[in-house]
Scaffold this motif. Structure first.
Motif, PDB file in Angstrom:
ATOM      1  N   ARG A   1      26.128  33.689  45.489  1.00  0.00           N
ATOM      2  CA  ARG A   1      25.789  35.018  44.953  1.00  0.00           C
ATOM      3  C   ARG A   1      27.079  35.710  44.557  1.00  0.00           C
ATOM      4  NH1 ARG A   1      22.126  39.766  47.811  1.00  0.00           N
ATOM      5  NH2 ARG A   1      22.495  41.344  46.191  1.00  0.00           N
ATOM      6  N   GLU A   2      27.138  36.164  43.320  1.00  0.00           N
ATOM      7  CA  GLU A   2      28.310  36.884  42.830  1.00  0.00           C
ATOM      8  C   GLU A   2      28.048  38.388  42.949  1.00  0.00           C
ATOM      9  OE1 GLU A   2      30.850  35.441  39.472  1.00  0.00           O
ATOM     10  OE2 GLU A   2      30.009  37.232  38.534  1.00  0.00           O
ATOM     11  N   VAL A   3      29.033  39.094  43.473  1.00  0.00           N
ATOM     12  CA  VAL A   3      28.914  40.538  43.671  1.00  0.00           C
ATOM     13  C   VAL A   3      30.154  41.205  43.085  1.00  0.00           C
ATOM     14  CG1 VAL A   3      28.723  42.388  45.381  1.00  0.00           C
ATOM     15  CG2 VAL A   3      27.644  40.184  45.810  1.00  0.00           C
ATOM     16  N   ALA A   4      29.945  42.215  42.258  1.00  0.00           N
ATOM     17  CA  ALA A   4      31.066  42.991  41.718  1.00  0.00           C
ATOM     18  C   ALA A   4      31.603  43.891  42.827  1.00  0.00           C
ATOM     19  CB  ALA A   4      30.618  43.827  40.531  1.00  0.00           C
ATOM     20  N   HIS A   5      32.919  43.959  42.964  1.00  0.00           N
ATOM     21  CA  HIS A   5      33.528  44.824  43.979  1.00  0.00           C
ATOM     22  C   HIS A   5      33.045  46.264  43.808  1.00  0.00           C
ATOM     23  CE1 HIS A   5      35.985  41.522  45.255  1.00  0.00           C
ATOM     24  NE2 HIS A   5      36.757  41.523  44.173  1.00  0.00           N
ATOM     25  N   ALA A   6      32.845  46.691  42.575  1.00  0.00           N
ATOM     26  CA  ALA A   6      32.403  48.062  42.296  1.00  0.00           C
ATOM     27  C   ALA A   6      30.989  48.334  42.814  1.00  0.00           C
ATOM     28  CB  ALA A   6      32.472  48.336  40.795  1.00  0.00           C
ATOM     29  N   ASP A   7      30.211  47.283  43.049  1.00  0.00           N
ATOM     30  CA  ASP A   7      28.840  47.448  43.542  1.00  0.00           C
ATOM     31  C   ASP A   7      28.760  47.487  45.068  1.00  0.00           C
ATOM     32  OD1 ASP A   7      27.950  47.441  40.933  1.00  0.00           O
ATOM     33  OD2 ASP A   7      27.400  45.311  40.954  1.00  0.00           O
ATOM     34  N   VAL A   8      29.902  47.311  45.735  1.00  0.00           N
ATOM     35  CA  VAL A   8      29.926  47.252  47.198  1.00  0.00           C
ATOM     36  C   VAL A   8      30.307  48.621  47.763  1.00  0.00           C
ATOM     37  CG1 VAL A   8      31.052  46.192  49.200  1.00  0.00           C
ATOM     38  CG2 VAL A   8      30.521  44.805  47.177  1.00  0.00           C
ATOM     39  N   ALA A   9      29.420  49.180  48.582  1.00  0.00           N
ATOM     40  CA  ALA A   9      29.710  50.447  49.259  1.00  0.00           C
ATOM     41  C   ALA A   9      30.558  50.189  50.496  1.00  0.00           C
ATOM     42  CB  ALA A   9      28.423  51.154  49.658  1.00  0.00           C
ATOM     43  N   LYS A  10      30.278  49.080  51.205  1.00  0.00           N
ATOM     44  CA  LYS A  10      31.013  48.756  52.424  1.00  0.00           C
ATOM     45  C   LYS A  10      30.922  47.265  52.674  1.00  0.00           C
ATOM     46  CE  LYS A  10      31.323  50.261  57.240  1.00  0.00           C
ATOM     47  NZ  LYS A  10      30.684  51.117  58.257  1.00  0.00           N
ATOM     48  N   ALA A  11      32.032  46.666  53.084  1.00  0.00           N
ATOM     49  CA  ALA A  11      32.053  45.248  53.433  1.00  0.00           C
ATOM     50  C   ALA A  11      32.931  45.071  54.665  1.00  0.00           C
ATOM     51  CB  ALA A  11      32.594  44.410  52.275  1.00  0.00           C
ATOM     52  N   LEU A  12      32.357  44.471  55.706  1.00  0.00           N
ATOM     53  CA  LEU A  12      33.085  44.261  56.956  1.00  0.00           C
ATOM     54  C   LEU A  12      33.050  42.790  57.348  1.00  0.00           C
ATOM     55  CD1 LEU A  12      31.774  47.271  59.055  1.00  0.00           C
ATOM     56  CD2 LEU A  12      34.086  46.975  58.147  1.00  0.00           C
ATOM     57  N   VAL A  13      34.206  42.262  57.742  1.00  0.00           N
ATOM     58  CA  VAL A  13      34.285  40.895  58.248  1.00  0.00           C
ATOM     59  C   VAL A  13      33.542  40.847  59.580  1.00  0.00           C
ATOM     60  CG1 VAL A  13      35.848  39.135  59.159  1.00  0.00           C
ATOM     61  CG2 VAL A  13      36.476  40.397  57.100  1.00  0.00           C
TER      62      VAL A  13
END
Length: 158
Positions: A125-137
């Motif tokens: 799945r490809e996700v644009a960084h601009a579409d991400v509100a929050k990403a946590l490892v």
């Protein structure tokens, strides 16, 4: 203050990820987080500490009041907010909240300046960084990783 540290820290091969100054009564704590491709070592942190100390000693940015300096790595608890954060966490599991709503988890396969490709339940799945509100490892304590063939062979021979 971050601006004063960015170039000197970059000169030793590191990125300034965060600068935080907290005050509790008469005590001040300056925390500087650094990172680089491949992660930081204790020697990197020591070099960064010396460089930050030098910059602060040569300027009046901290004033005359005493302070405690803490230089550390970025850590896994900070959100992925820049393309380099995604790149540096390739093969890690992340939980993503999208700007438009919705959440999912996936393992980072690749990342560019604008997108990340993740393995989500076996599908890319490809996700644009601009579409991400929050990403946590996500921390994985029991993840099984396959060993390179050379290491497997050495163990089999033992």
């Amino acid at each position: 203050m971050e601006a004063e540290l960015r170039d000197p820290i970059a000169a030793i091969g590191l990125d300034v990820e965060a600068v935080d100054l907290s005050v509790a009564g008469k005590r001040r704590m300056l925390r500087v987080a650094v990172d680089q491709d491949g992660g930081v070592t204790l020697d990197d942190v020591a070099d960064a500490t010396r460089e930050v100390s030098r910059v602060l000693d040569e300027s009046d940015v901290m004033g005359e009041q005493p302070y405690t300096l803490e230089v550390t790595s970025r850590g896994v608890d900070r959100p992925l907010t820049m393309p380099r954060h995604w790149r540096r966490n390739a093969d890690r599991l992340v939980k993503i909240t999208l700007v438009e709503g919705g959440e999912f988890s996936g393992r980072i396969l690749t990342s560019t300046e604008t997108t990340a490709t993740l393995d989500v339940e076996g599908a890319e799945r490809e996700v644009a960084h601009a579409d991400v509100a929050k990403a946590l490892v996500q921390i994985e304590f029991n993840r099984k990783r396959s060993l390179p063939e050379a290491e497997e062979t050495e163990e089999d021979d033992a």
